[in-house]
Each structure stands twice: as C-alpha cells, then as structure tokens.
Write a protein that holds these residues in place. Sequence first.
Motif, PDB file in Angstrom:
ATOM      1  N   THR A 165       0.818  -1.213   0.000  1.00 13.99           N
ATOM      2  CA  THR A 165       0.000   0.000   0.000  1.00 13.99           C
ATOM      3  C   THR A 165       0.854   1.267   0.000  1.00 13.99           C
ATOM      4  O   THR A 165       0.306   2.371   0.006  1.00 13.99           O
ATOM      5  N   GLY A 166       2.188   1.113  -0.002  1.00 17.10           N
ATOM      6  CA  GLY A 166       3.050   2.284  -0.181  1.00 17.10           C
ATOM      7  C   GLY A 166       3.935   2.643   0.984  1.00 17.10           C
ATOM      8  O   GLY A 166       4.897   3.403   0.815  1.00 17.10           O
ATOM      9  N   GLU A 167       3.655   2.121   2.188  1.00 13.23           N
ATOM     10  CA  GLU A 167       4.502   2.451   3.332  1.00 13.23           C
ATOM     11  C   GLU A 167       5.831   1.708   3.242  1.00 13.23           C
ATOM     12  O   GLU A 167       5.873   0.522   2.953  1.00 13.23           O
ATOM     13  N   LEU A 168       6.901   2.438   3.502  1.00 12.98           N
ATOM     14  CA  LEU A 168       8.246   1.871   3.545  1.00 12.98           C
ATOM     15  C   LEU A 168       8.807   2.178   4.922  1.00 12.98           C
ATOM     16  O   LEU A 168       9.025   3.346   5.260  1.00 12.98           O
ATOM     17  N   VAL A 169       9.058   1.147   5.723  1.00 15.81           N
ATOM     18  CA  VAL A 169       9.454   1.344   7.117  1.00 15.81           C
ATOM     19  C   VAL A 169      10.728   0.565   7.387  1.00 15.81           C
ATOM     20  O   VAL A 169      10.858  -0.585   6.957  1.00 15.81           O
ATOM     21  N   THR A 170      11.661   1.191   8.116  1.00 14.35           N
ATOM     22  CA  THR A 170      12.915   0.546   8.469  1.00 14.35           C
ATOM     23  C   THR A 170      13.138   0.615   9.975  1.00 14.35           C
ATOM     24  O   THR A 170      12.724   1.572  10.639  1.00 14.35           O
ATOM     25  N   ILE A 181       8.729   6.278   5.088  1.00  9.24           N
ATOM     26  CA  ILE A 181       8.374   7.233   4.048  1.00  9.24           C
ATOM     27  C   ILE A 181       7.321   6.636   3.126  1.00  9.24           C
ATOM     28  O   ILE A 181       7.077   5.428   3.120  1.00  9.24           O
ATOM     29  N   HIS A 182       6.679   7.511   2.355  1.00 12.24           N
ATOM     30  CA  HIS A 182       5.938   7.157   1.157  1.00 12.24           C
ATOM     31  C   HIS A 182       6.617   7.847  -0.017  1.00 12.24           C
ATOM     32  O   HIS A 182       7.167   8.946   0.130  1.00 12.24           O
ATOM     33  N   GLY A 192      -0.383  11.110  -6.206  1.00 14.97           N
ATOM     34  CA  GLY A 192      -0.431   9.685  -5.949  1.00 14.97           C
ATOM     35  C   GLY A 192       0.848   9.197  -5.305  1.00 14.97           C
ATOM     36  O   GLY A 192       1.718   9.986  -4.934  1.00 14.97           O
ATOM     37  N   THR A 193       0.943   7.897  -5.186  1.00 13.96           N
ATOM     38  CA  THR A 193       2.088   7.253  -4.534  1.00 13.96           C
ATOM     39  C   THR A 193       2.607   6.133  -5.415  1.00 13.96           C
ATOM     40  O   THR A 193       1.822   5.362  -5.983  1.00 13.96           O
ATOM     41  N   PHE A 194       3.925   6.027  -5.528  1.00 11.26           N
ATOM     42  CA  PHE A 194       4.527   4.860  -6.169  1.00 11.26           C
ATOM     43  C   PHE A 194       4.623   3.752  -5.120  1.00 11.26           C
ATOM     44  O   PHE A 194       5.351   3.889  -4.131  1.00 11.26           O
TER      45      PHE A 194
END
Length: 471
Positions: A165-170, A181-182, A192-194
């Motif tokens: 769904t676009g969330e990138l979490v570290t 980030i998105h 929109g979001t990649f």
Amino acid sequence: MSIMLLQALTIAVLFCGIKVSHSQIGGCPMWGCKPSGSFSVQLEAFPLDPEIQWQLVTSYRSKGDVLGCVANDKNIVCPTVTGSSSGYISLFNGTVQWIDRVLKNPTLPLMNIYGDIIGSDGLHLVNYLVNGTLQKPKIRINPPMKPIYSLTITDTDIFFIPSETGELVTYFTNGIVLASIHINETIDGVNGTFVPISQPVIGGHRSFFMTKFLPHEHSTIALPRMRLYAVDFVHVMAQRMRVVWYYETPYHAMAKPILVVYNDTVHVSLDDQFYSFTVNGTLLYTVSLMSGMQSLAINDNDIVSSIPPFKRNMASSIPPFKRNMAAKSVLWIATTNPGEILCMDERSGFIIHKFNMQDIIGGPVNITSKLLITSTANLTETRMVLAVQVLDNPGGLEGNKVVGLDISTVTSPQLIWQKFIPDPLFKSKGCHVKGQLASFFTSGTNNNYVNFVGYCETEDFGSVFALGYVV
C-alpha cells in the motif's frame, strides 16, 4: 506513517537480546536466502542420493502466494494455515516445535543463527525465540501496513518492511525505528504514490524495488507509470531513508517483477524484458526474451552476504560500494515456457545456453518452485535444486519431484537425482512443491546430514518435507 516513541522503546526491549554472528550464518535464513535475492547457498557436500527424512501435514491449503520456508541448523519456520491460526509453524527433525497464533498470513521472517526469528504480517511485529517463546510485548503496527513483502536486511544492520500500500518502514536491528516514508509524486497533475510491486532486494545499504503509480482519491492518469527505485537506509540526522535514483520503464500491466543484486549490478525482469543497471542507476543493457520469467537465481557465494549481529553500535557513515571486477557469474532464469531454463551472462545479457527440463526428466514438466543454486567455497562445483510437476504422466504416480542438477559446466547440465515428493495422506498424485527451497546442515548423534526443506500442497492439505543425505 507516524511511529510513537513509546513503540520504538518497546521494540528495543523486544529485540535487544538477539545476537547473530556474521561469519556463522548458514542455511537459508530469509526470502531469497540472502538480501540480494540470489537464492544461493554455500554447500560443500552436495547430496548424491537424498531420501525423504520426514514429511508432516502442517496446514490446510495456503492463502495467496506460497513462499516456502526459512531454515538453518537450529530451526525451520514456514508461514502456514492451521485450524486455529495462519501464522508461522516451527519444525525440526520432523517434529512440530511451536505454532504462532499471533500473526495472520505473515511473509517470510528473518532468522538468526540461534533459530530465533523476527517476523510480521503488517499488523504486528514479533520476535520468537527458537523454543517458541514470544518475546513480549508484540508490537502493533499503526497504521496497519497489510499486505507486506518479506522482511530483508542491510549490511548496516537495518531491516526493511515494505508494504504493497506504499509504506516503507525501516528499523535498526536493535529494534529502534529508523524511518518511514511514502514515495509521493504528482503525475499529469494527479497526486499519488509509487507503491512496491516486487519483493525488494538489497545490496549493501541500498534497497531496490519495482513500483507502480497509484493515484489518490480514485483519480486516473492518461498513461500508467512504473518505476524501479533505489532507496538508501542510513544512520544520519536527516533523511535516513532517501530516494537515490529511479528509472521509469514501460508499463507492464500483468508484470510480476523479479530483482536480484550481484556484483553491484541490479538485474530486473519485467515479463519478457530484462534490464541491468549499476547500483548507481546507469542502464547497462536491456534484453528482450521470447517469454516471461518466473524465477531468477545467481551464485554469489564469492560475496559475503548474511545477517550481521542484531545488537551492535550503528555506524553513522555511509559505506562505499565496492565492485569486485574479478567476480563473474551467470544468471539462471526459469521462464514461463514449461520447463525452460536460460543461462545468461550477467555482465552482458548474452544467453549462453538454454535447456528444457523435459529433456532431462524425460517428459513435459512445469517448474513449480524457485531455483536454488549451491556451490562449494572455491566455486569449483555448482549445483541447482528445483521442483517440477511432470505433465501427461499416464501412471499418475511420479507427478511431483525435486531435482538435483550439476551445472558446473553451464552449457551441459547433468541430472544427479530426482525424488518423488509423495502426498503424506496417499490420496493424490504427489505433493505440489511451491515457493523457495532451503538447504542446511544438521549434526546427529551418529551422522551428519545435508538437508533440503520445502513446502508442498495437495488438493486438500499443505505439508513440509525434508530431503536428507548422510555426509
């Protein structure tokens, strides 16, 4: 996505006791066996004639994509669906050790050398010790990130949870949240979001993944967009997750992208198109193939790539990429043509050789698992392990097999063995092997074993099996 400080502190308590040794990691402890997604392992003694050591009915049929298992000499963990849960199941020596009843349809976890795991389903983040003890508290991810891709890890001790769904979490591997980030953009006046559409792979501290543009608020754009993104994860005061570069490819509506990193080169398959880039974003070549691709593997055992210690001080500098100009290997590609495997020079994209498993097995087949490459430390012996389904077999008995090939001479693969994988309940034409196969070494009272473990399904049930060979 906001992460509360309290959550970060509780995660730190959760994971602070986990340690692994960088040099001792073995088996296949994550998706793709290594962060690079190479599906390769070092194996000094390849089994000459393995036999089924054990097979257990572990689940009802799986939900969604079948991923297989992660394994080492301490533990085997597989996503599964049982009567009361759909989390992880832990097995060893043919015995169920414990069942996870927290997660719902998780992806493959990360496993350290002690057999402890970190896993997630996008709703919770958990840590199980090898004996099944759930380290409390379980961490609720808020807002939810479901569905997610399998966890992977950098050589700077950061693990990555990417969401469809676009969330990138570290997170740091001591459990502290690094960043989230998105990748938001405005395309043709539409916000929109990649969002990721592939399992990410990692080279060093840099992650690579394919994305597609998802407009906000049900908007539409004239031309759909697809991009390969490179994102760095670094321990600095600002921009701890930073987009370094992207490359916009033609749009492939039905693509199931596959990526692998080798020798500081990123290889990407999109349907019948193959792209190769430097890790800094320079396009090296493109190749048009006659068919799509379903699995990539490369022997990268000349490159150290394993899970570093979870608990350690974090370096604030960004380590440089180092290209080993002497290293050379080939990509092995299972195409969507039934039974077909290509051997490609990874430096040029030239197809060195192609063959069909039907010529080796003696009848038409489909390749049903990921390819797994094994090699000795000195790289003199290279093998391939894969699963096939034999088609149009009048007898109906030899329907599903795991096969071992000698690929040391890339232009002349040779059959070493083929093993029928039975239905543990003896009701069907065998058990359909799916997902990744994992290889690991175990020591017994009287014998040492090289093992291959995998997940298979019949029409009614799923099971985990181990092929073993005394060495």
